[in-house]
Each structure stands twice: as C-alpha cells, then as structure tokens.
Design a protein around this motif. Structure first.
Motif, PDB file in Angstrom:
ATOM      1  N   ARG A 170      -3.500 -31.150  61.603  1.00  0.00           N
ATOM      2  CA  ARG A 170      -2.126 -30.886  61.166  1.00  0.00           C
ATOM      3  C   ARG A 170      -1.611 -29.574  61.767  1.00  0.00           C
ATOM      4  O   ARG A 170      -1.463 -28.572  61.070  1.00  0.00           O
ATOM      5  CB  ARG A 170      -2.068 -30.822  59.650  1.00  0.00           C
ATOM      6  N   PRO A 171      -1.322 -29.577  63.074  1.00  0.00           N
ATOM      7  CA  PRO A 171      -0.787 -28.359  63.689  1.00  0.00           C
ATOM      8  C   PRO A 171       0.646 -28.096  63.219  1.00  0.00           C
ATOM      9  O   PRO A 171       1.362 -29.029  62.828  1.00  0.00           O
ATOM     10  CB  PRO A 171      -0.813 -28.679  65.177  1.00  0.00           C
ATOM     11  N   THR A 172       1.053 -26.832  63.290  1.00  0.00           N
ATOM     12  CA  THR A 172       2.459 -26.524  63.008  1.00  0.00           C
ATOM     13  C   THR A 172       3.324 -26.825  64.225  1.00  0.00           C
ATOM     14  O   THR A 172       4.516 -27.045  64.096  1.00  0.00           O
ATOM     15  CB  THR A 172       2.639 -25.053  62.579  1.00  0.00           C
ATOM     16  N   HIS A 173       2.709 -26.811  65.405  1.00  0.00           N
ATOM     17  CA  HIS A 173       3.373 -27.240  66.633  1.00  0.00           C
ATOM     18  C   HIS A 173       2.322 -27.855  67.545  1.00  0.00           C
ATOM     19  O   HIS A 173       1.201 -27.361  67.640  1.00  0.00           O
ATOM     20  CB  HIS A 173       4.036 -26.068  67.372  1.00  0.00           C
ATOM     21  N   ASP A 174       2.704 -28.920  68.248  1.00  0.00           N
ATOM     22  CA  ASP A 174       1.790 -29.548  69.185  1.00  0.00           C
ATOM     23  C   ASP A 174       2.587 -30.264  70.262  1.00  0.00           C
ATOM     24  O   ASP A 174       3.566 -30.953  69.958  1.00  0.00           O
ATOM     25  CB  ASP A 174       0.901 -30.574  68.464  1.00  0.00           C
ATOM     26  N   ASN A 175       2.192 -30.058  71.498  1.00  0.00           N
ATOM     27  CA  ASN A 175       2.764 -30.785  72.621  1.00  0.00           C
ATOM     28  C   ASN A 175       1.696 -30.880  73.698  1.00  0.00           C
ATOM     29  O   ASN A 175       1.026 -29.897  73.995  1.00  0.00           O
ATOM     30  CB  ASN A 175       3.998 -30.071  73.176  1.00  0.00           C
ATOM     31  N   PHE A 200      -6.258 -34.969  87.919  1.00  0.00           N
ATOM     32  CA  PHE A 200      -5.741 -35.230  86.576  1.00  0.00           C
ATOM     33  C   PHE A 200      -5.556 -33.889  85.878  1.00  0.00           C
ATOM     34  O   PHE A 200      -6.499 -33.096  85.788  1.00  0.00           O
ATOM     35  CB  PHE A 200      -6.725 -36.112  85.811  1.00  0.00           C
ATOM     36  N   VAL A 201      -4.337 -33.623  85.424  1.00  0.00           N
ATOM     37  CA  VAL A 201      -4.010 -32.365  84.759  1.00  0.00           C
ATOM     38  C   VAL A 201      -3.609 -32.680  83.325  1.00  0.00           C
ATOM     39  O   VAL A 201      -2.707 -33.482  83.080  1.00  0.00           O
ATOM     40  CB  VAL A 201      -2.850 -31.641  85.478  1.00  0.00           C
ATOM     41  N   TRP A 202      -4.283 -32.026  82.387  1.00  0.00           N
ATOM     42  CA  TRP A 202      -4.027 -32.238  80.954  1.00  0.00           C
ATOM     43  C   TRP A 202      -3.752 -30.872  80.343  1.00  0.00           C
ATOM     44  O   TRP A 202      -4.590 -29.967  80.423  1.00  0.00           O
ATOM     45  CB  TRP A 202      -5.255 -32.863  80.334  1.00  0.00           C
ATOM     46  N   ILE A 203      -2.585 -30.730  79.741  1.00  0.00           N
ATOM     47  CA  ILE A 203      -2.176 -29.466  79.117  1.00  0.00           C
ATOM     48  C   ILE A 203      -1.858 -29.742  77.658  1.00  0.00           C
ATOM     49  O   ILE A 203      -1.147 -30.700  77.339  1.00  0.00           O
ATOM     50  CB  ILE A 203      -0.952 -28.856  79.814  1.00  0.00           C
ATOM     51  N   HIS A 204      -2.386 -28.897  76.792  1.00  0.00           N
ATOM     52  CA  HIS A 204      -2.167 -29.053  75.351  1.00  0.00           C
ATOM     53  C   HIS A 204      -1.739 -27.707  74.778  1.00  0.00           C
ATOM     54  O   HIS A 204      -2.501 -26.739  74.829  1.00  0.00           O
ATOM     55  CB  HIS A 204      -3.474 -29.518  74.689  1.00  0.00           C
ATOM     56  N   ASP A 205      -0.511 -27.629  74.269  1.00  0.00           N
ATOM     57  CA  ASP A 205       0.011 -26.424  73.616  1.00  0.00           C
ATOM     58  C   ASP A 205      -0.012 -26.652  72.114  1.00  0.00           C
ATOM     59  O   ASP A 205       0.445 -27.698  71.638  1.00  0.00           O
ATOM     60  CB  ASP A 205       1.446 -26.147  74.064  1.00  0.00           C
ATOM     61  N   VAL A 206      -0.545 -25.662  71.376  1.00  0.00           N
ATOM     62  CA  VAL A 206      -0.746 -25.878  69.948  1.00  0.00           C
ATOM     63  C   VAL A 206      -0.608 -24.585  69.154  1.00  0.00           C
ATOM     64  O   VAL A 206      -0.917 -23.497  69.631  1.00  0.00           O
ATOM     65  CB  VAL A 206      -2.140 -26.524  69.694  1.00  0.00           C
ATOM     66  N   LEU A 207      -0.112 -24.726  67.949  1.00  0.00           N
ATOM     67  CA  LEU A 207      -0.107 -23.673  66.930  1.00  0.00           C
ATOM     68  C   LEU A 207      -0.704 -24.267  65.669  1.00  0.00           C
ATOM     69  O   LEU A 207      -0.417 -25.428  65.358  1.00  0.00           O
ATOM     70  CB  LEU A 207       1.328 -23.211  66.621  1.00  0.00           C
ATOM     71  N   PRO A 208      -1.494 -23.559  64.922  1.00  0.00           N
ATOM     72  CA  PRO A 208      -1.924 -22.185  65.169  1.00  0.00           C
ATOM     73  C   PRO A 208      -2.953 -22.102  66.300  1.00  0.00           C
ATOM     74  O   PRO A 208      -3.628 -23.088  66.635  1.00  0.00           O
ATOM     75  CB  PRO A 208      -2.537 -21.758  63.841  1.00  0.00           C
ATOM     76  N   ASP A 209      -3.054 -20.925  66.867  1.00  0.00           N
ATOM     77  CA  ASP A 209      -3.970 -20.683  67.985  1.00  0.00           C
ATOM     78  C   ASP A 209      -5.413 -21.055  67.655  1.00  0.00           C
ATOM     79  O   ASP A 209      -6.172 -21.439  68.543  1.00  0.00           O
ATOM     80  CB  ASP A 209      -3.935 -19.209  68.395  1.00  0.00           C
ATOM     81  N   ALA A 210      -5.781 -20.944  66.389  1.00  0.00           N
ATOM     82  CA  ALA A 210      -7.165 -21.225  65.979  1.00  0.00           C
ATOM     83  C   ALA A 210      -7.582 -22.673  66.271  1.00  0.00           C
ATOM     84  O   ALA A 210      -8.778 -22.962  66.331  1.00  0.00           O
ATOM     85  CB  ALA A 210      -7.344 -20.926  64.492  1.00  0.00           C
ATOM     86  N   LEU A 211      -6.631 -23.571  66.472  1.00  0.00           N
ATOM     87  CA  LEU A 211      -6.963 -24.960  66.782  1.00  0.00           C
ATOM     88  C   LEU A 211      -7.381 -25.144  68.245  1.00  0.00           C
ATOM     89  O   LEU A 211      -7.994 -26.156  68.599  1.00  0.00           O
ATOM     90  CB  LEU A 211      -5.783 -25.882  66.479  1.00  0.00           C
ATOM     91  N   ALA A 212      -7.054 -24.206  69.102  1.00  0.00           N
ATOM     92  CA  ALA A 212      -7.292 -24.358  70.546  1.00  0.00           C
ATOM     93  C   ALA A 212      -8.759 -24.573  70.917  1.00  0.00           C
ATOM     94  O   ALA A 212      -9.043 -25.447  71.754  1.00  0.00           O
ATOM     95  CB  ALA A 212      -6.709 -23.175  71.301  1.00  0.00           C
ATOM     96  N   PRO A 213      -9.730 -23.828  70.379  1.00  0.00           N
ATOM     97  CA  PRO A 213     -11.117 -24.066  70.798  1.00  0.00           C
ATOM     98  C   PRO A 213     -11.599 -25.496  70.509  1.00  0.00           C
ATOM     99  O   PRO A 213     -12.247 -26.111  71.351  1.00  0.00           O
ATOM    100  CB  PRO A 213     -11.923 -23.036  69.994  1.00  0.00           C
ATOM    101  N   GLY A 214     -11.277 -26.029  69.357  1.00  0.00           N
ATOM    102  CA  GLY A 214     -11.677 -27.392  69.025  1.00  0.00           C
ATOM    103  C   GLY A 214     -10.977 -28.416  69.903  1.00  0.00           C
ATOM    104  O   GLY A 214     -11.590 -29.397  70.342  1.00  0.00           O
ATOM    105  N   ILE A 215      -9.704 -28.200  70.175  1.00  0.00           N
ATOM    106  CA  ILE A 215      -8.956 -29.102  71.055  1.00  0.00           C
ATOM    107  C   ILE A 215      -9.540 -29.039  72.463  1.00  0.00           C
ATOM    108  O   ILE A 215      -9.737 -30.067  73.111  1.00  0.00           O
ATOM    109  CB  ILE A 215      -7.457 -28.766  71.036  1.00  0.00           C
ATOM    110  N   GLY A 216      -9.853 -27.839  72.934  1.00  0.00           N
ATOM    111  CA  GLY A 216     -10.455 -27.695  74.261  1.00  0.00           C
ATOM    112  C   GLY A 216     -11.782 -28.410  74.371  1.00  0.00           C
ATOM    113  O   GLY A 216     -12.057 -29.094  75.362  1.00  0.00           O
ATOM    114  N   ALA A 217     -12.613 -28.299  73.352  1.00  0.00           N
ATOM    115  CA  ALA A 217     -13.914 -28.991  73.356  1.00  0.00           C
ATOM    116  C   ALA A 217     -13.715 -30.501  73.371  1.00  0.00           C
ATOM    117  O   ALA A 217     -14.421 -31.224  74.088  1.00  0.00           O
ATOM    118  CB  ALA A 217     -14.746 -28.564  72.149  1.00  0.00           C
ATOM    119  N   ALA A 218     -12.764 -30.993  72.599  1.00  0.00           N
ATOM    120  CA  ALA A 218     -12.491 -32.428  72.580  1.00  0.00           C
ATOM    121  C   ALA A 218     -11.951 -32.898  73.934  1.00  0.00           C
ATOM    122  O   ALA A 218     -12.316 -33.974  74.416  1.00  0.00           O
ATOM    123  CB  ALA A 218     -11.498 -32.769  71.467  1.00  0.00           C
ATOM    124  N   MET A 219     -11.099 -32.083  74.556  1.00  0.00           N
ATOM    125  CA  MET A 219     -10.577 -32.423  75.879  1.00  0.00           C
ATOM    126  C   MET A 219     -11.719 -32.492  76.899  1.00  0.00           C
ATOM    127  O   MET A 219     -11.763 -33.410  77.718  1.00  0.00           O
ATOM    128  CB  MET A 219      -9.521 -31.404  76.310  1.00  0.00           C
TER     129      MET A 219
END
Length: 139
Positions: A81-86, A101-120
C-alpha cells in the motif's frame, strides 16, 4: 521519492519481448512464470497480480505505447500500500536480435524501495530465463 531502476540485455528480439510485456493482463505470468502465479482483470484498466510468495497487487494501467514499446502502470492496492507508485517497462532494440529491457519503479514511502528492488531483481532473472537467455546486468 525513491526510484528503483533495473536494466538487462535479453537474448530475444524486441517484438517477442514486447508481445509479453504489452499483454497487460496475462503479461506478468508470461514474463515470469512461477514468480508470478496469477494475473486477472479487475475492471477495464486494472489487474490483480499474485506472486509465489503470496503478495497480491492491484495494478492500474497508466499508458501503453506500442510505438515506444513502453508500458506504464501503478500499484493501487493489495498487499503493498504505497502512498505513491508509478512504474514503467520499456523494450529497446539492442542489436543482433537482442533487447535491452528497462524497468523503472518510483515509490513512496522510500522504505518500500529495497523490497521492490529485490522483487524486481528476482523477476528479471526469471524473465530472462523465459526468453532463453541470461541477463547481462545493466544498471
């Protein structure tokens, strides 16, 4: 806002890679079978994606550009449940029938980034295997 970017070189033609990515509903399962266990429609521009670890995401299609070979989407509900995601995925020809292949994920809060990066990272490894090649790390 945290921005997570991943790039890989895939041993498949851009048209083949784009065929999977541009299929908004079935694409996640086609790209990363086993990592993604289900993807189903939930309204006209929304899908529900289920991952092998039990994570369930509701994602909305933002843009589908067949000329630029680019798909953009946003997480709008589910287990995360991010406050912002694109996010965006883009295929770029890379010579000799390969694709970048280029994949970009912008997210808030910043604390979600490490988990998203690992999943990517995990998803990209499966994705590259789906197309019969091994990824060459980008950035």
């Amino acid at each position: 806002m945290a921005s997570v970017t991943r790039e890989i070189i895939i041993e498949a033609a851009p048209a083949a890679v784009w065929a999977a990515i541009s299929d908004f509903i079935e694409g996640p399962v086609r790209m990363a079978p086993g990592f993604v266990t289900d993807s189903r429609p939930d309204g006209p521009d929304t899908r529900v994606v289920t991952f092998a670890d039990g994570t369930v995401l509701r994602e909305r299609l933002v843009a589908l550009d067949h000329d630029a070979l680019r798909l953009a989407y946003a997480v709008v509900g589910g287990s995360l449940r991010p406050t912002h995601d694109n996010a965006s995925m883009q295929v770029v020809p890379h010579g000799d029938g390969r694709s970048r292949f280029v994949w970009i994920h912008d997210v808030l809060p910043d604390a979600l980034a490490p988990g998203i990066g690992a999943a990517m990272d995990h998803g990209l490894a499966v994705f590259a295997g789906t197309f019969g090649g091994r990824p060459t790390p980008g950035r």
